[in-house]
Design a protein around this motif. Structure first.
Motif, PDB file in Angstrom:
ATOM      1  N   LEU A   1       1.226   4.635   8.065  1.00 34.21           N
ATOM      2  CA  LEU A   1       1.352   3.211   7.747  1.00 34.21           C
ATOM      3  C   LEU A   1       2.630   2.600   8.289  1.00 34.21           C
ATOM      4  CD1 LEU A   1       0.213   3.149   4.015  1.00 34.21           C
ATOM      5  CD2 LEU A   1      -0.763   1.742   5.808  1.00 34.21           C
TER       6      LEU A   1
ATOM      7  N   LEU B   1       2.337   1.908  -3.337  1.00 33.07           N
ATOM      8  CA  LEU B   1       1.448   2.492  -4.348  1.00 33.07           C
ATOM      9  C   LEU B   1       1.171   3.964  -4.074  1.00 33.07           C
ATOM     10  CD1 LEU B   1      -0.952  -0.495  -4.920  1.00 33.07           C
ATOM     11  CD2 LEU B   1       0.738   0.412  -6.498  1.00 33.07           C
ATOM     12  N   TYR B   2       1.018   4.320  -2.798  1.00 33.99           N
ATOM     13  CA  TYR B   2       0.839   5.737  -2.468  1.00 33.99           C
ATOM     14  C   TYR B   2       2.054   6.545  -2.952  1.00 33.99           C
ATOM     15  CZ  TYR B   2      -3.224   5.153   0.612  1.00 33.99           C
ATOM     16  OH  TYR B   2      -4.460   4.917   1.108  1.00 33.99           O
TER      17      TYR B   2
ATOM     18  N   THR C   1       0.838  -1.211   0.000  1.00 33.15           N
ATOM     19  CA  THR C   1       0.000   0.000   0.000  1.00 33.15           C
ATOM     20  C   THR C   1       0.865   1.250   0.000  1.00 33.15           C
ATOM     21  OG1 THR C   1      -1.450  -1.292   1.403  1.00 33.15           O
ATOM     22  CG2 THR C   1      -1.985   1.023   1.115  1.00 33.15           C
TER      23      THR C   1
ATOM     24  N   ARG D   1      -0.121   9.731   5.170  1.00 36.21           N
ATOM     25  CA  ARG D   1      -0.567   8.332   5.191  1.00 36.21           C
ATOM     26  C   ARG D   1       0.623   7.385   5.316  1.00 36.21           C
ATOM     27  NH1 ARG D   1      -4.879   8.335   0.196  1.00 36.21           N
ATOM     28  NH2 ARG D   1      -6.077  10.134   0.873  1.00 36.21           N
TER      29      ARG D   1
ATOM     30  N   TYR E   1      -0.532  12.767   1.104  1.00 36.34           N
ATOM     31  CA  TYR E   1      -0.176  11.350   0.982  1.00 36.34           C
ATOM     32  C   TYR E   1       0.942  10.954   1.932  1.00 36.34           C
ATOM     33  CZ  TYR E   1      -3.014   9.493  -2.787  1.00 36.34           C
ATOM     34  OH  TYR E   1      -4.047   8.983  -3.510  1.00 36.34           O
TER      35      TYR E   1
END
Lengths: 403, 156
Positions: free
Chosen positions: A201, A141-142, A138, A197, A194
């Motif tokens: 994460l 991809l971000y 994930t 995030r 982003y």
């Protein structure tokens, strides 16, 4: 034809019979295409490692001796293809130093802006690749989304996604297109949304910490001894940054911090890069604010091509254009070593000129090559799975390492 | 400051010195290289070995310049050392005992120019492959020479 092994490792003879020799790469998804790590394993522990590079060697230095100064620019793109602009600018700075050219204020600020923008893209790529190899799809991809926005945006400016060739000796290829700075601010805001995030994460993620904390540690003395520079050296706690210590371009006029780590492990390298990206964003905004007007290239007939309109109508302009293209820029005889802070560390160009239109010698001091020279010390004693995490955090770029 | 110290304290070890765009350059005989670098690293704070490479001047005697770059993280100064070696015996002492990073850089200079670094026990090819003949960055090595490790197939 007798088969000769392209690489013979001394470990083949010296390894203990109880140990296993494992060959990682050069064709392995986590070796970024071009590196071979031969590891002697005792169970899961790496006892000795032999790092072998050179699979992407293209003879950059030999080619450079046979090309005019402008024609080398596309070759410099391919050194670190994740941040080609930084290579462009470092190379141009070396040539301009020897020529004694002072670039225009707008060019100076634009180069600073673009260098930081490309550094952002490079760090994003590095972190994306590292965490993807550790399984964080994930986050990958971000980060790749941010990177792609940046690349598309640079494509708008330069006409290429990766290999920009945007610099010219004494300036830049062209000025900014209309609306470019507005889109830049949009992308920076997108980045900020982003990257929050990514922090969420990864920063306190148990799996990520287990794989990176206390893995591949080193002290500042060790890092200096093995020639580490850039974020890897700073992750050990030493605030060494050429942008601060020997400022070039517009860096003396920018306010920024030099983030450092604590113990030089993989987690510190990740975090230093994350913090550096925030600093880059702040620097880009300062550059936008300070960006002066005026031409982007110097009006020096020795280096700058005449305008196209004049080339088509005036004899002198045609002659000058022809001479600059065919003979190249006449750089005065001498030698210079000029270093910039590339995303990976100190990128230095050692240029020797004999006064002709081609360099007599152009040597690149590439950070990745030095980093690979000392990487075995960070692998030995850790587990075989840690090779992937440590190697990823080195951000080895084959084009730059093997030249 | 640090340059003044070098120029006064090490003056019996080098032959010539000049300034190159703010960097001090010292030219010295090959036998003084190791003692001088030892003092640079131990007394004068040059803790980062940046680079070693060579420059080829065919027709000149001695033929090669071996060029070193150092950096001191404490005082933020650079230093360039130049040593001339002849084609018949292109040997310089290895600096791997003082700087770990010399290991890879010396391997590269060895395969590209044929400079022998005495004391470096690992001078395997690094960017080229085992069995590569010649030293590609020497001026007498033609740029279009090919020696592929796997023979080219005939075009059909």
């Amino acid at each position: 034809m007798e088969y000769i092994s392209p690489v013979r490792s001394p470990l083949e003879e010296s390894a203990s019979p109880d140990h296993v020799l494992v060959n990682l790469g050069p064709s392995h998804p986590a070796t970024h295409g071009t590196i071979q790590i031969i590891a002697e394993l005792d169970g899961e522990t790496v006892v000795k490692a032999d790092v072998h590079c050179g699979y992407l060697h293209r003879g950059f230095e030999k080619e450079a001796e046979h090309h005019t100064y402008h024609k080398i620019i596309p070759y410099t793109d391919r050194l670190n293809y994740c941040s080609a602009l930084n290579n462009n600018f470092a190379y141009a700075a070396a040539v301009e130093k020897l020529l004694g050219i002072e670039i225009t204020p707008r060019c100076k600020w634009l180069r600073t802006l673009l260098a930081e923008y490309n550094r952002l893209a490079d760090h994003v790529t590095c972190i994306a690749a590292t965490v993807m190899e550790l399984g964080a799809m994930t986050a990958f991809l971000y980060l790749m989304t941010i990177r792609d926005y940046i690349f598309e945006h640079l494509n708008h400016l330069t006409g290429a996604r990766l290999t920009y060739s945007f610099v010219r000796i004494g300036g830049l290829a062209r000025d900014l297109p209309e609306g470019w700075l507005e889109r830049l601010e949009e992308i920076l805001q997108f980045y900020e949304r982003y990257i929050g995030r990514i922090h969420g994460l990864l920063d306190r993620n148990r799996i990520f910490i287990d794989r990176t904390r206390n893995v591949g540690c080193m002290t500042p003395e060790h890092a200096l001894n093995w020639g580490y520079t850039g974020p890897i050296l700073r992750s050990t706690g030493l605030p060494l940054d050429l942008r601060k210590d020997s400022p070039y371009l517009a860096y003396p006029e920018l306010a920024f911090e030099v983030p450092v780590g604590i113990k030089g492990d993989n987690y510190d390298r990740y975090y230093v890069r994350m913090r550096e990206m925030d600093e880059s964003v702040s620097m880009i905004r300062q550059c936008v604010k300070h960006l002066p007007g005026g031409p982007v290239s110097v009006a020096d007939p020795r280096v700058t091509l005449p305008e196209k309109g004049r080339v088509y109508t005036q004899t002198e302009a045609v002659i000058r254009h022809f001479k600059l293209i065919m003979d190249g820029i006449g750089v005065p005889a001498g030698e210079v070593y000029s270093a910039h802070e590339a995303p990976n560390g100190e990128l230095g160009f050692y240029l020797v000129s004999d006064g002709s239109g081609r360099p007599y010698k152009l040597h690149v001091r590439s950070p990745s090559f030095a980093h690979m020279g000392g990487m075995h010390t960070l692998l030995e004693g850790y587990q075989v799975a840690d090779i992937i995490a440590t190697f990823g955090s080195m951000n080895m770029i084959g084009g730059e390492c093997d030249r | 400051m640090i340059y003044a110290t070098i120029l006064s304290n090490l003056k019996d070890l080098y032959e010539r010195s000049w300034d190159s765009f703010g960097t001090l350059v010292l030219e010295l005989p090959v036998e003084n290289l190791y003692p001088l670098v030892e003092r640079l690293s131990e007394e004068l704070g040059f803790d980062l070995f940046l680079d070693v490479t060579a420059v080829d001047y065919p027709g000149r005697e001695p033929r090669f310049d071996v060029v070193y770059h150092f950096y001191g993280s404490g005082h933020n100064r650079r230093l360039r050392l130049k040593v001339q070696v002849p084609e018949a015996d292109p040997s310089v002492p290895s600096l791997t005992g003082l700087y770990g990073s010399a290991r890879y850089m010396e391997r590269e200079a060895h395969e590209m120019y044929g400079i022998r670094f005495t004391g470096n026990d690992d001078l395997r090819p690094i960017l080229l492959y085992e069995g590569f003949e010649g030293h590609p960055l020497r001026k007498d090595y033609p740029i279009d020479m090919e020696q592929p490790i796997v023979e080219y197939r005939e075009a059909r």
